[in-house]
Scaffold this motif. Structure first.
Motif, short mmCIF file in Angstrom:
data_model
loop_
_atom_site.label_atom_id
_atom_site.label_comp_id
_atom_site.label_asym_id
_atom_site.label_seq_id
_atom_site.Cartn_x
_atom_site.Cartn_y
_atom_site.Cartn_z
N THR A 1 39.76 37.23 41.71
CA THR A 1 39.22 36.64 42.94
C THR A 1 40.07 36.88 44.19
N GLY A 2 41.33 37.29 44.01
CA GLY A 2 42.29 37.29 45.11
C GLY A 2 41.92 38.16 46.30
N ALA A 3 41.07 39.19 46.08
CA ALA A 3 40.72 40.08 47.20
C ALA A 3 39.39 39.69 47.84
N LEU A 4 38.71 38.66 47.32
CA LEU A 4 37.40 38.28 47.87
C LEU A 4 37.43 38.01 49.38
N PRO A 5 38.50 37.35 49.92
CA PRO A 5 38.49 37.14 51.38
C PRO A 5 38.44 38.46 52.15
N VAL A 6 38.99 39.52 51.59
CA VAL A 6 38.95 40.83 52.26
C VAL A 6 37.51 41.34 52.30
N TYR A 7 36.77 41.10 51.23
CA TYR A 7 35.34 41.46 51.24
C TYR A 7 34.64 40.72 52.37
N TYR A 8 34.88 39.39 52.47
CA TYR A 8 34.18 38.59 53.48
C TYR A 8 34.71 38.85 54.89
N HIS A 9 35.83 39.53 55.00
CA HIS A 9 36.33 39.97 56.30
C HIS A 9 35.42 41.09 56.84
N ASN A 10 34.85 41.86 55.89
CA ASN A 10 34.04 43.03 56.26
C ASN A 10 32.54 42.81 56.13
N TYR A 11 32.14 42.10 55.10
CA TYR A 11 30.70 41.99 54.78
C TYR A 11 30.36 40.57 54.37
N SER A 12 29.07 40.37 54.06
CA SER A 12 28.66 39.09 53.49
C SER A 12 27.89 39.36 52.20
N ALA A 13 27.76 38.36 51.37
CA ALA A 13 27.00 38.43 50.12
C ALA A 13 26.98 37.05 49.51
N LYS A 14 25.93 36.79 48.74
CA LYS A 14 25.90 35.54 47.96
C LYS A 14 26.98 35.62 46.90
N LEU A 15 27.67 34.51 46.66
CA LEU A 15 28.78 34.52 45.71
C LEU A 15 28.46 33.55 44.56
N HIS A 16 28.14 34.11 43.40
CA HIS A 16 27.70 33.28 42.28
C HIS A 16 28.86 32.92 41.37
N ALA A 17 28.95 31.65 41.00
CA ALA A 17 30.01 31.21 40.08
C ALA A 17 29.58 29.90 39.44
N THR A 18 30.14 29.60 38.28
CA THR A 18 29.90 28.27 37.70
C THR A 18 30.57 27.23 38.60
N ALA A 19 30.16 25.97 38.46
CA ALA A 19 30.74 24.92 39.29
C ALA A 19 32.25 24.84 39.09
#
Ligand SMILES: [Zn+2]
Ligand SMILES: [Zn+2]
Length: 413
Positions: free
Chosen positions: A63-81
């Motif tokens: 998960t550690g690089a996910l903020p870098v993804y959201y720095h560039n793009y958007s997407a729905k992010l699916h996860a268990t609660a």
């Protein structure tokens, strides 16, 4: 004929920074976008835009690089609660560490905010309809909330994420799920674990011996999963147990997110037996009155554990017992191999006893082989491992793909 394109942006031939992009007709998805936990962390290849991201579990290498993804793009992010709740302190902490250590700023508060706002919580064993694909999460048995994600169109493929197939104190092991293409982690390819019950017995005996001889035991543990499992393992030991670091936040989340643990009430009871360290004064108290200190970080690269070791390093009666996988280049690995660690730039060699107890939450070689045979897929794609050919050699009757980072390939029905 349907062509489904797979590209590993990270984590193909290495343990860590898993990131898998998959294109299937109108669906563009990504599974995980993690970092290699180093100083500074190593990132996967640059993100590519997708519609949906699925998180297998909260560990930073997923998960550690996910903020870098959201720095560039958007997407729905699916996860268990459980994963969604656990990811929040983990990502906030990595933002804090990035600033504290003056690493190159790859993301900011807004990106983290975007990430959190994109989270959609999903249940196990429940269909999620994308454009063509139907997605479904199954428990991966690795840490609470961890998921294997299975996708189905005209054929099915499943990404295990990190996988454990045996029961532990915290969780039931993952069960095989029929799928045509199995994309599986392979951290322990070629290696089997010592029997878990034996390891736990050896750990408890060593803890008892150390404390009976007047020493203290430091247990460096990962905040997510291992801290809570350790609290459960030690529940019947009549010692003063202190817990310090982010593990306390995660324990709170485990209490507040019911439905994921094997035995919720036993966890709550076990948690009631330990003392949570909340401030500096309590850290002193833990060193004075504590017999056992469970604390982060699990690989000794920062966190309160370094302060405790610094205070006890001249005490040969005390001990450091490692229980998790120690990635190359970390303080933990250096402690195992050379007996040394770096604290605030200085290398020290503690006089304390050092031992390793393999309480891995990754399936060993034989369990991985059994998992493949039980599922019996057309094709096995191996990732998240550096000894992948060991599994391929063990199962010559199966079709394997051993991808590498950046290489796009097709899985076809
Ligand atoms: Zn992992
Ligand atoms: Zn993991």
């Amino acid at each position: 004929m349907i062509n489904t394109k797979v590209k590993f942006l990270g984590g193909a031939e290495e343990v860590g920074r898993l990131a898998i992009k998959i294109e299937d007709k109108n669906d563009k998805i990504m599974i995980d976008y993690g970092v290699e936990p180093d100083k500074p962390p190593e990132y996967p290849l640059p993100p590519e835009p997708v519609n949906d991201i699925f998180i297998t579990h909260a560990h930073l290498d997923h998960t550690g690089a996910l903020p870098v993804y959201y720095h560039n793009y958007s997407a729905k992010l699916h996860a268990t609660a459980m994963t969604a709740n656990s990811v929040v302190p983990i990502i906030n902490d990595s933002l804090k560490i990035m600033r504290l250590e003056n690493y190159v700023e790859r993301f900011n508060e807004d990106d983290v905010e975007n990430l959190f706002r994109s989270l959609v919580t999903e249940r196990y064993n429940t269909d999620i309809e994308l454009n063509n694909l139907t997605a479904r999460a199954y428990s991966a048995g690795h840490i609470p909330g961890s998921s294997m994600w299975r996708f189905e169109d005209s054929f099915s493929f499943m990404i295990t994420g990190d996988l454990y197939t045996r029961d532990t104190n915290l969780l039931k092991g993952a069960r095989p799920v029929k799928t045509d293409v199995l994309i599986m982690e392979s951290t322990y390819a070629g290696r089997d674990h010592e029997d878990r019950d034996e390891v736990i017995k050896r750990l408890k005996d060593s803890i008892k011996e150390t404390i009976d001889n007047g020493g203290k035991v430091i247990l460096p543990t990962f905040a997510i999963g291992r801290t809570q499992e350790m609290i459960m393992i030690l529940r019947d030991m009549n010692y003063n147990i202190y817990v310090d670091g982010m593990g306390n936040d995660i324990s709170r989340i485990y209490l507040d997110t019911p439905g994921f643990l094997k035995d919720y009430s036993l966890f709550r009871k076990s948690l009631g037996r330990v003392i949570k360290v909340r401030n500096k004064r309590m850290r002193k108290e833990a060193l004075e009155n504590g017999d056992i200190i469970i604390t982060t970080s699990g690989m000794l690269d920062g966190g309160p554990v370094l302060g405790y070791i610094d205070s006890l390093s001249d005490d040969p009666k005390s001990a450091i017992y490692l229980t998790g996988y120690q990635v190359e280049g970390t303080n933990g690995r250096s402690l195992m191999e050379n007996g040394t660690i770096k604290i605030a730039g200085a290398t020290i060699k503690p006089s304390m006893k050092i031992d390793f107890f393999d309480l891995s939450a990754h399936a060993g070689h034989s369990d991985l082989v059994k998992f493949i045979k039980d599922i019996d897929p057309w094709t096995v794609v191996l990732c998240h491992g550096d000894q992948r050919e060991k599994l391929k050699e063990a199962l010559p009757e199966y079709n394997f793909i051993l991808p590498y980072n950046g290489h796009e390939f097709e899985i076809t029905n």
